[in-house]
Design an enzyme around this catalytic site. Structure first.
Site, PDB file in Angstrom:
ATOM      1  N   ILE A  23       0.826  -1.206   0.000  1.00 51.19           N
ATOM      2  CA  ILE A  23       0.000   0.000   0.000  1.00 51.19           C
ATOM      3  C   ILE A  23       0.858   1.252   0.000  1.00 51.19           C
ATOM      4  CG2 ILE A  23      -1.622   1.343   1.403  1.00 51.19           C
ATOM      5  CD1 ILE A  23      -2.873  -1.337   2.271  1.00 51.19           C
ATOM      6  N   ASP A  42      11.506   3.370   4.971  1.00 50.15           N
ATOM      7  CA  ASP A  42      11.152   1.977   5.224  1.00 50.15           C
ATOM      8  C   ASP A  42      12.297   1.313   5.975  1.00 50.15           C
ATOM      9  OD1 ASP A  42       8.909  -0.063   3.763  1.00 50.15           O
ATOM     10  OD2 ASP A  42      10.703  -1.041   4.574  1.00 50.15           O
ATOM     11  N   ASP A  64      13.143   3.425  10.915  1.00 47.99           N
ATOM     12  CA  ASP A  64      12.592   2.553  11.949  1.00 47.99           C
ATOM     13  C   ASP A  64      11.559   3.365  12.707  1.00 47.99           C
ATOM     14  OD1 ASP A  64      11.964   0.973  14.101  1.00 47.99           O
ATOM     15  OD2 ASP A  64      14.021   0.672  14.782  1.00 47.99           O
ATOM     16  N   VAL A  65      10.283   3.120  12.439  1.00 45.73           N
ATOM     17  CA  VAL A  65       9.237   3.948  13.030  1.00 45.73           C
ATOM     18  C   VAL A  65       9.137   3.770  14.537  1.00 45.73           C
ATOM     19  CG1 VAL A  65       7.876   4.024  10.899  1.00 45.73           C
ATOM     20  CG2 VAL A  65       7.413   2.231  12.595  1.00 45.73           C
ATOM     21  N   SER A 143      -7.371  -0.053   9.786  1.00 46.93           N
ATOM     22  CA  SER A 143      -7.904  -1.246   9.126  1.00 46.93           C
ATOM     23  C   SER A 143      -9.356  -1.394   9.536  1.00 46.93           C
ATOM     24  CB  SER A 143      -7.119  -2.490   9.560  1.00 46.93           C
ATOM     25  OG  SER A 143      -7.733  -3.677   9.094  1.00 46.93           O
ATOM     26  N   TYR A 156      -3.209  -7.931  16.206  1.00 47.82           N
ATOM     27  CA  TYR A 156      -3.328  -6.984  15.092  1.00 47.82           C
ATOM     28  C   TYR A 156      -4.586  -6.137  15.235  1.00 47.82           C
ATOM     29  CZ  TYR A 156      -3.776  -5.225  10.309  1.00 47.82           C
ATOM     30  OH  TYR A 156      -3.924  -4.414   9.209  1.00 47.82           O
ATOM     31  N   LYS A 160      -4.940  -1.991  15.688  1.00 45.92           N
ATOM     32  CA  LYS A 160      -5.683  -1.126  14.772  1.00 45.92           C
ATOM     33  C   LYS A 160      -6.839  -0.429  15.467  1.00 45.92           C
ATOM     34  CE  LYS A 160      -3.003  -1.750  11.275  1.00 45.92           C
ATOM     35  NZ  LYS A 160      -2.171  -0.645  10.749  1.00 45.92           N
ATOM     36  N   THR A 187     -10.095  -2.858   3.996  1.00 45.19           N
ATOM     37  CA  THR A 187     -10.358  -4.266   4.200  1.00 45.19           C
ATOM     38  C   THR A 187      -9.061  -5.016   3.922  1.00 45.19           C
ATOM     39  OG1 THR A 187     -11.836  -6.094   3.629  1.00 45.19           O
ATOM     40  CG2 THR A 187     -11.070  -4.721   1.807  1.00 45.19           C
ATOM     41  N   THR A 191      -1.666  -7.743  -0.501  1.00 44.95           N
ATOM     42  CA  THR A 191      -0.244  -7.468  -0.315  1.00 44.95           C
ATOM     43  C   THR A 191       0.351  -8.659   0.436  1.00 44.95           C
ATOM     44  OG1 THR A 191      -0.467  -6.414   1.857  1.00 44.95           O
ATOM     45  CG2 THR A 191      -0.779  -5.003  -0.088  1.00 44.95           C
TER      46      THR A 191
END
Length: 279
Positions: A23, A42, A64-65, A143, A156, A160, A187, A191
């Site tokens: 995405i 990234d 590195d977030v 999400s 997960y 979200k 949705t 990926t």
């Protein structure tokens, strides 16, 4: 390299996390097509540079977030080379699957650090730059799993849900500041995140290009959130008014109670799992 096209909106400086694949990559491509100045960060530096070459992006770095210093350096680079930050898209995220009680603690921690802390760190750093200028837009990729729980994705889903709650609270906090905050709620999307899974019966997965277009449209016409696809989003919204027993039965009929548990092809998924554990 993507060929730019003009839009009615003035070009903006836009930074995207997790921009090397999926995405994030498609969003960068779409925004460049619309004439914006795009930078990507990234954790996979090699793939990020390859993506930048493919897209014609000149501002790219390892990011590195989960490390505020790394995030700060990324945004410093963006503003130094492209100008004041107009939009930050907090897109980076990971999605392991499986039974909650079997999930390795390191995998749990990694999801929370990337999916939640990464978004919070990025939002704070962007706000610090945007608030004095009284303009800017922060878009956090959430999400539909942040609105409707899915078996096999407990952690997960939790992350979200957190992204949606955090962004909505911050949006209200800064509603008079001139800075917009939004969430994109896809949705399940075709990926690497869904590799080895078949999807719900009768419901198609989204394509990353659809999420990219929705994100680009959100920049042009800011709203608190957008759900993608329209059908899946409408279904999730409607499920909030359905009795729990009926919802559970529908989940069984669609196969969502097993699609991320017993029905996962772990061999097809292994390359993705290895990458997210090692980066």
């Amino acid at each position: 390299m993507t060929t730019p096209t003009t839009t009615t909106m003035a070009a903006k400086t836009i930074a995207i996390t997790g921009g090397a694949r999926g995405i994030g990559y498609q969003t960068a491509k779409e925004l460049i097509r619309r004439g914006h100045r795009v930078a990507i960060g990234d954790v996979d530096e090699t793939r990020a540079k390859e993506a930048a070459d493919e897209l014609g992006v000149t501002v790219v770095t390892r990011l590195d977030v989960t490390d505020p210093d790394s995030f700060r350096a990324f945004l410093d680079m963006v503003e130094k080379q492209l100008g004041p930050l107009d939009v930050l898209i907090n897109n980076a995220g990971i999605m392991p699957t499986g039974h909650a009680h079997e999930e390795d603690d390191a995998v749990t921690r990694r999801q929370v650090e990337i999916n939640v802390l990464g978004v919070i760190f990025g939002t704070k750093l962007a706000l610090q730059r945007m608030l004095p200028r009284r303009t800017g837009h922060i878009i956090n990729t959430a999400s539909l799993a942040g609105e409707l729980a899915v078996p096999g994705l407990a952690t997960y889903c939790g992350t979200k849900f957190a992204v949606i709650g955090f962004t909505e609270a911050a949006r209200q906090e800064y509603r008079k500041s001139g800075v917009q905050l939004s969430t994109v709620r896809p949705t399940f999307t075709n990926t690497e995140l869904v590799s080895g899974t078949a999807g719900a019966k009768g419901l198609r997965n989204a394509e990353p290009q659809e999420i990219a277009r929705a994100t680009a449209d959100l920049i042009e016409r800011p709203r608190p959130f957008v759900r993608v696809t329209r059908f899946a989003g409408g279904m999730v919204a409607a499920m909030k008014f359905v009795p729990g027993r009926v919802a559970a039965g529908l989940g069984s009929a669609l196969g969502t109670d097993s699609v991320f548990l017993d029905d996962v092809d772990m061999g097809a998924r292994q390359a993705y799992l290895d990458r997210i554990r090692n980066n």
